[in-house]
Design a protein around this motif. Structure first.
Motif, PDB file in Angstrom:
ATOM      1  N   PHE A 229       9.961  30.054  22.133  1.00 36.36           N
ATOM      2  CA  PHE A 229      11.301  29.614  22.514  1.00 36.36           C
ATOM      3  C   PHE A 229      11.533  29.834  24.002  1.00 36.36           C
ATOM      4  O   PHE A 229      11.144  30.859  24.555  1.00 36.36           O
ATOM      5  CB  PHE A 229      12.355  30.325  21.674  1.00 36.36           C
ATOM      6  CG  PHE A 229      12.563  29.647  20.362  1.00 36.36           C
ATOM      7  CD1 PHE A 229      13.666  28.846  20.156  1.00 36.36           C
ATOM      8  CD2 PHE A 229      11.610  29.746  19.376  1.00 36.36           C
ATOM      9  CE1 PHE A 229      13.838  28.177  18.956  1.00 36.36           C
ATOM     10  CE2 PHE A 229      11.768  29.080  18.173  1.00 36.36           C
ATOM     11  CZ  PHE A 229      12.895  28.292  17.969  1.00 36.36           C
ATOM     12  N   ALA A 230      12.135  28.830  24.618  1.00 37.25           N
ATOM     13  CA  ALA A 230      12.400  28.907  26.060  1.00 37.25           C
ATOM     14  C   ALA A 230      13.711  28.215  26.368  1.00 37.25           C
ATOM     15  O   ALA A 230      14.190  27.364  25.596  1.00 37.25           O
ATOM     16  CB  ALA A 230      11.265  28.235  26.829  1.00 37.25           C
ATOM     17  N   VAL A 231      14.315  28.595  27.487  1.00 37.33           N
ATOM     18  CA  VAL A 231      15.561  27.957  27.932  1.00 37.33           C
ATOM     19  C   VAL A 231      15.224  26.538  28.372  1.00 37.33           C
ATOM     20  O   VAL A 231      14.386  26.325  29.252  1.00 37.33           O
ATOM     21  CB  VAL A 231      16.194  28.756  29.097  1.00 37.33           C
ATOM     22  CG1 VAL A 231      17.373  27.985  29.698  1.00 37.33           C
ATOM     23  CG2 VAL A 231      16.647  30.124  28.617  1.00 37.33           C
ATOM     24  N   VAL A 232      15.857  25.551  27.725  1.00 32.88           N
ATOM     25  CA  VAL A 232      15.572  24.153  28.060  1.00 32.88           C
ATOM     26  C   VAL A 232      16.737  23.474  28.788  1.00 32.88           C
ATOM     27  O   VAL A 232      16.568  22.429  29.394  1.00 32.88           O
ATOM     28  CB  VAL A 232      15.195  23.334  26.800  1.00 32.88           C
ATOM     29  CG1 VAL A 232      13.878  23.795  26.229  1.00 32.88           C
ATOM     30  CG2 VAL A 232      16.280  23.382  25.742  1.00 32.88           C
ATOM     31  N   LYS A 233      17.933  24.097  28.724  1.00 29.59           N
ATOM     32  CA  LYS A 233      19.089  23.476  29.387  1.00 29.59           C
ATOM     33  C   LYS A 233      20.137  24.512  29.741  1.00 29.59           C
ATOM     34  O   LYS A 233      20.443  25.400  28.948  1.00 29.59           O
ATOM     35  CB  LYS A 233      19.694  22.404  28.456  1.00 29.59           C
ATOM     36  CG  LYS A 233      20.804  21.578  29.112  1.00 29.59           C
ATOM     37  CD  LYS A 233      21.377  20.583  28.124  1.00 29.59           C
ATOM     38  CE  LYS A 233      22.526  19.797  28.723  1.00 29.59           C
ATOM     39  NZ  LYS A 233      23.195  18.932  27.728  1.00 29.59           N
ATOM     40  N   ALA A 299      28.292  36.764  25.130  1.00 26.80           N
ATOM     41  CA  ALA A 299      27.197  35.795  25.017  1.00 26.80           C
ATOM     42  C   ALA A 299      26.802  35.710  23.547  1.00 26.80           C
ATOM     43  O   ALA A 299      26.400  36.710  22.953  1.00 26.80           O
ATOM     44  CB  ALA A 299      26.004  36.226  25.871  1.00 26.80           C
ATOM     45  N   GLY A 300      26.947  34.528  22.971  1.00 22.83           N
ATOM     46  CA  GLY A 300      26.621  34.393  21.551  1.00 22.83           C
ATOM     47  C   GLY A 300      26.870  32.982  21.055  1.00 22.83           C
ATOM     48  O   GLY A 300      26.930  32.032  21.844  1.00 22.83           O
ATOM     49  N   GLU A 317      23.235  19.263  22.491  1.00 16.20           N
ATOM     50  CA  GLU A 317      21.759  19.315  22.495  1.00 16.20           C
ATOM     51  C   GLU A 317      21.236  20.036  21.244  1.00 16.20           C
ATOM     52  O   GLU A 317      21.837  20.989  20.765  1.00 16.20           O
ATOM     53  CB  GLU A 317      21.301  20.077  23.750  1.00 16.20           C
ATOM     54  CG  GLU A 317      19.848  19.917  24.083  1.00 16.20           C
ATOM     55  CD  GLU A 317      19.563  18.707  24.971  1.00 16.20           C
ATOM     56  OE1 GLU A 317      18.389  18.398  25.091  1.00 16.20           O
ATOM     57  OE2 GLU A 317      20.505  18.088  25.504  1.00 16.20           O
ATOM     58  N   ILE A 318      20.091  19.571  20.741  1.00 15.54           N
ATOM     59  CA  ILE A 318      19.459  20.220  19.587  1.00 15.54           C
ATOM     60  C   ILE A 318      18.769  21.499  20.036  1.00 15.54           C
ATOM     61  O   ILE A 318      18.039  21.519  21.029  1.00 15.54           O
ATOM     62  CB  ILE A 318      18.414  19.280  18.937  1.00 15.54           C
ATOM     63  CG1 ILE A 318      19.082  18.008  18.391  1.00 15.54           C
ATOM     64  CG2 ILE A 318      17.648  19.989  17.828  1.00 15.54           C
ATOM     65  CD1 ILE A 318      20.001  18.213  17.221  1.00 15.54           C
ATOM     66  N   GLY A 319      18.997  22.570  19.309  1.00 14.82           N
ATOM     67  CA  GLY A 319      18.382  23.857  19.637  1.00 14.82           C
ATOM     68  C   GLY A 319      19.360  24.980  19.335  1.00 14.82           C
ATOM     69  O   GLY A 319      20.432  24.769  18.756  1.00 14.82           O
ATOM     70  N   THR A 320      18.992  26.188  19.734  1.00 12.89           N
ATOM     71  CA  THR A 320      19.887  27.330  19.566  1.00 12.89           C
ATOM     72  C   THR A 320      20.754  27.437  20.825  1.00 12.89           C
ATOM     73  O   THR A 320      20.226  27.514  21.936  1.00 12.89           O
ATOM     74  CB  THR A 320      19.074  28.627  19.370  1.00 12.89           C
ATOM     75  OG1 THR A 320      18.251  28.459  18.220  1.00 12.89           O
ATOM     76  CG2 THR A 320      19.988  29.824  19.177  1.00 12.89           C
ATOM     77  N   PHE A 330      35.541  30.556  29.599  1.00 13.12           N
ATOM     78  CA  PHE A 330      34.224  30.020  29.239  1.00 13.12           C
ATOM     79  C   PHE A 330      33.493  29.597  30.512  1.00 13.12           C
ATOM     80  O   PHE A 330      34.044  28.846  31.326  1.00 13.12           O
ATOM     81  CB  PHE A 330      34.421  28.822  28.291  1.00 13.12           C
ATOM     82  CG  PHE A 330      33.148  28.091  27.967  1.00 13.12           C
ATOM     83  CD1 PHE A 330      32.139  28.685  27.206  1.00 13.12           C
ATOM     84  CD2 PHE A 330      32.960  26.788  28.420  1.00 13.12           C
ATOM     85  CE1 PHE A 330      30.977  28.000  26.902  1.00 13.12           C
ATOM     86  CE2 PHE A 330      31.798  26.099  28.114  1.00 13.12           C
ATOM     87  CZ  PHE A 330      30.802  26.704  27.358  1.00 13.12           C
ATOM     88  N   ILE A 331      32.284  30.110  30.723  1.00 19.48           N
ATOM     89  CA  ILE A 331      31.567  29.784  31.978  1.00 19.48           C
ATOM     90  C   ILE A 331      30.312  28.925  31.759  1.00 19.48           C
ATOM     91  O   ILE A 331      29.615  28.582  32.711  1.00 19.48           O
ATOM     92  CB  ILE A 331      31.192  31.066  32.768  1.00 19.48           C
ATOM     93  CG1 ILE A 331      30.264  31.978  31.953  1.00 19.48           C
ATOM     94  CG2 ILE A 331      32.444  31.797  33.239  1.00 19.48           C
ATOM     95  CD1 ILE A 331      29.653  33.102  32.792  1.00 19.48           C
ATOM     96  N   GLY A 332      30.018  28.581  30.501  1.00 19.79           N
ATOM     97  CA  GLY A 332      28.892  27.670  30.280  1.00 19.79           C
ATOM     98  C   GLY A 332      28.096  27.974  29.030  1.00 19.79           C
ATOM     99  O   GLY A 332      28.381  28.934  28.303  1.00 19.79           O
ATOM    100  N   SER A 333      27.098  27.125  28.795  1.00 16.99           N
ATOM    101  CA  SER A 333      26.234  27.304  27.616  1.00 16.99           C
ATOM    102  C   SER A 333      24.764  27.171  28.005  1.00 16.99           C
ATOM    103  O   SER A 333      24.424  26.522  28.994  1.00 16.99           O
ATOM    104  CB  SER A 333      26.589  26.286  26.532  1.00 16.99           C
ATOM    105  OG  SER A 333      26.433  24.968  27.033  1.00 16.99           O
ATOM    106  N   ILE A 334      23.929  27.829  27.218  1.00 12.44           N
ATOM    107  CA  ILE A 334      22.473  27.810  27.447  1.00 12.44           C
ATOM    108  C   ILE A 334      21.811  27.333  26.157  1.00 12.44           C
ATOM    109  O   ILE A 334      22.085  27.863  25.080  1.00 12.44           O
ATOM    110  CB  ILE A 334      21.951  29.214  27.821  1.00 12.44           C
ATOM    111  CG1 ILE A 334      22.629  29.709  29.106  1.00 12.44           C
ATOM    112  CG2 ILE A 334      20.435  29.220  27.974  1.00 12.44           C
ATOM    113  CD1 ILE A 334      22.371  31.174  29.408  1.00 12.44           C
ATOM    114  N   VAL A 335      20.949  26.312  26.267  1.00 15.77           N
ATOM    115  CA  VAL A 335      20.233  25.801  25.089  1.00 15.77           C
ATOM    116  C   VAL A 335      18.807  26.353  25.102  1.00 15.77           C
ATOM    117  O   VAL A 335      18.097  26.258  26.102  1.00 15.77           O
ATOM    118  CB  VAL A 335      20.206  24.261  25.061  1.00 15.77           C
ATOM    119  CG1 VAL A 335      19.455  23.765  23.822  1.00 15.77           C
ATOM    120  CG2 VAL A 335      21.610  23.694  25.083  1.00 15.77           C
ATOM    121  N   ILE A 336      18.440  26.951  23.977  1.00 17.28           N
ATOM    122  CA  ILE A 336      17.097  27.520  23.833  1.00 17.28           C
ATOM    123  C   ILE A 336      16.405  26.771  22.702  1.00 17.28           C
ATOM    124  O   ILE A 336      16.964  26.627  21.608  1.00 17.28           O
ATOM    125  CB  ILE A 336      17.169  29.032  23.539  1.00 17.28           C
ATOM    126  CG1 ILE A 336      17.670  29.741  24.792  1.00 17.28           C
ATOM    127  CG2 ILE A 336      15.824  29.603  23.149  1.00 17.28           C
ATOM    128  CD1 ILE A 336      18.582  30.850  24.541  1.00 17.28           C
TER     129      ILE A 336
END
Length: 520
Positions: A229-233, A299-300, A317-320, A330-336
């Motif tokens: 798993f890696a940060v994609v977005k 963060a969650g 986006e598809i992912g976690t 709210f300051i943003g989201s990270i897709v893993i």
């Protein structure tokens, strides 16, 4: 011996078989064999232990690693009421599980049984030499005997010595050395050519069978994707920049042992100053809360944002998805997500070019994740949320659809793929990162973990078959001509030696061409 394959015993799968169960009794917890536990009994599963039997969680919360069965890298949350299967690994909390199936009916037991029985149902590739020799050898010996003794009896003035000589010439010419030497050598050459390309083929019969592959079925995690798993977005909100969003998330997740937290820390790539973090807490199933430089960072998942009453922007986006908030903002989201292998798309298109009728993906992952990967790679069919026994069922369905001479290939990498690898006509394992059990159960091993090597293996198999059949036709053609000449006394022992040894050498030289492989 050249085409037979030695397998290690089923003990290669013992790393998913549980050794014991902690049975709860009136006198306390007793360590017993999983076979002794009955449906309705309660067992305790401590952190780091394998879940020994199928059941439902009665008490306790934990993350469970399901990768041995489903191939899914992200641990699942196990809470009261959740179903857990034998073979899962408990990560952090203590679980009290009410057993609903005896060991003989458990998921792990079924997997082991599937592997033991699947191999016996595999299609066997017929060996040309064995079938040919069965009829050819007695035929030429009988003809030679008739040639030696019948003409002197029915032709007046015929000398027995002349006809015995002709019969001996006939036998030398008919000796199938060219076939016996060049055909196995052709297959060994094909195996050698494949190994040069990083493909281990465990026998000539599997190389031969690759020519008839029309269905290519893939596991997802670790086969078409990297299994990491890696940060994609990164999607920052408001004035926050991407690097700031990632820094806040890395600080908040600094003390977490979750794989998602680890991927965020890896993406951040810098050393976290732990003294900036105060009052850290983690809520299972929601996320983390930490005070960073005096500001509360959350963060969650979406549930955490809703619980805190924070307005957030949903990520499509598809992912976690990890949502991040600072204070009440709210300051943003990270897709893993699990990254697709670089050559996976090329692998699917190359397979279609070499004549594959249908490409299929079977995965234990969620439907959304499977569908996204399938769409990106242009795979014909995607079946998601499958346990190992369901994957075998799907293979059985495809097996019924294909024509009698067509072959089905399955490629996978994990212990969970082992029953399917054993059941498919040709099992292909990813050898670099794949489990030992998968590598042992497979017929072909891709040492480089590149799915595009499957199409390359099929090309090598097609080239090998072409050269082998060139040798068969050449050897039989030359022998046919000289056998007729020998029978009529035109060919001498010198011609007989050429038709035997000479043809053999030419066939061997032709077979050596197999070793030259053009890279795709």
């Amino acid at each position: 011996a050249a085409v037979s394959r030695s397998r290690k015993s089923i003990s290669d799968l013992m790393d998913i078989r549980p050794d014991y169960a902690n049975l709860q009794t009136e006198g306390g917890t007793v360590k017993v064999s999983p076979d002794e536990v009955k449906a309705g009994d309660v067992i305790i599963v401590k952190p780091g232990e394998k879940v020994p039997l199928d059941g439902k969680v009665r008490a306790g919360k934990s993350l469970v690693d399901t990768s041995a069965l489903t191939g899914e890298s992200v641990p699942r949350e196990a809470a009261p009421g959740a179903e857990v299967l034998s073979g899962f690994v408990n990560k952090n909390g203590v679980l009290e599980v009410e057993v609903d199936k005896e060991y003989s009916e458990s998921t792990v037991s079924k997997i082991l049984d599937l592997v033991q029985n699947a191999s016996s149902r595999k299609a066997k590739t017929e060996n040309f030499i064995t079938k040919f020799a069965k009829y050819y050898t007695p035929f030429v010996v009988i003809v030679a005997l008739l040639l030696a003794f019948v003409p002197p009896l029915i032709i007046s003035g015929a000398m027995l010595s002349d006809w015995v000589y002709r019969a001996l010439v006939f036998l030398v010419i008919s000796c199938p050395c060219a076939l016996v030497v060049s055909i196995p050598l052709g297959f060994f050459g094909g195996i050698g050519a494949a190994s040069k390309a990083g493909i281990l083929v465990k026998g000539g019969n599997y190389l031969e069978a690759l020519n008839d592959v029309k269905y290519a079925v893939f596991d997802k995690t670790g086969t078409l994707t990297k299994g990491e798993f890696a940060v994609v977005k990164l999607s920052p909100a408001g004035p926050v920049k991407e690097d700031e969003l990632l820094e806040y998330a890395a600080l908040a997740e600094h003390f977490s042992g979750h794989p998602i937290a680890e991927s965020i820390r890896v993406a951040y790539g810098k050393e976290v100053q732990a003294d900036r973090i105060k009052d850290y807490s983690e809520t299972a199933g929601f996320g983390v809360r930490a005070v960073v430089d005096g500001a509360v960072i959350l963060a969650g998942n979406a549930k955490l944002m809703k619980k805190a009453g924070i307005q957030y922007q949903e990520e499509g986006e598809i992912g976690t998805v990890v949502y991040v908030a600072a204070g009440d903002t709210f300051i943003g989201s990270i897709v893993i997500a699990d990254e697709i292998k670089e050559d996976a798309k090329r692998a699917i298109s190359a397979l279609k070019k070499v004549g594959i009728k249908k490409t299929v993906m079977l995965t234990g992952d969620a439907k959304e994740s499977g569908a996204a990967v399938g769409a990106e790679l242009s795979i014909d069919e995607v079946h998601a949320e499958l346990l190992p026994q369901h994957k075998v069922d799907r293979i059985e369905e495809f097996d019924k659809q294909k024509l009698p001479k067509e072959k089905l290939l399955f490629a996978g990498d994990g212990i969970n793929d082992t029953p399917v690898l054993a059941r498919a006509d040709i099992g292909v394992a990813m050898g670099g990162l794949g489990s030992d059990a998968a590598v042992e159960a497979a017929d072909i091993v891709i040492m480089t973990d590149q799915p595009s090597k499957i199409a390359e293996a099929i090309n090598i198999a097609k080239r090998t078959r072409t050269i082998v059949w060139q040798n068969i036709i050449f050897a039989l053609g030359v022998k046919g001509v000289f056998l007729i000449l020998g029978a009529f006394g035109i060919a001498t022992m010198w011609e007989a030696v050429f038709s035997d040894v000479g043809v053999t050498l030419l066939a061997v030289l032709n077979a050596m061409r197999v070793l030259k492989v053009k890279e795709m």
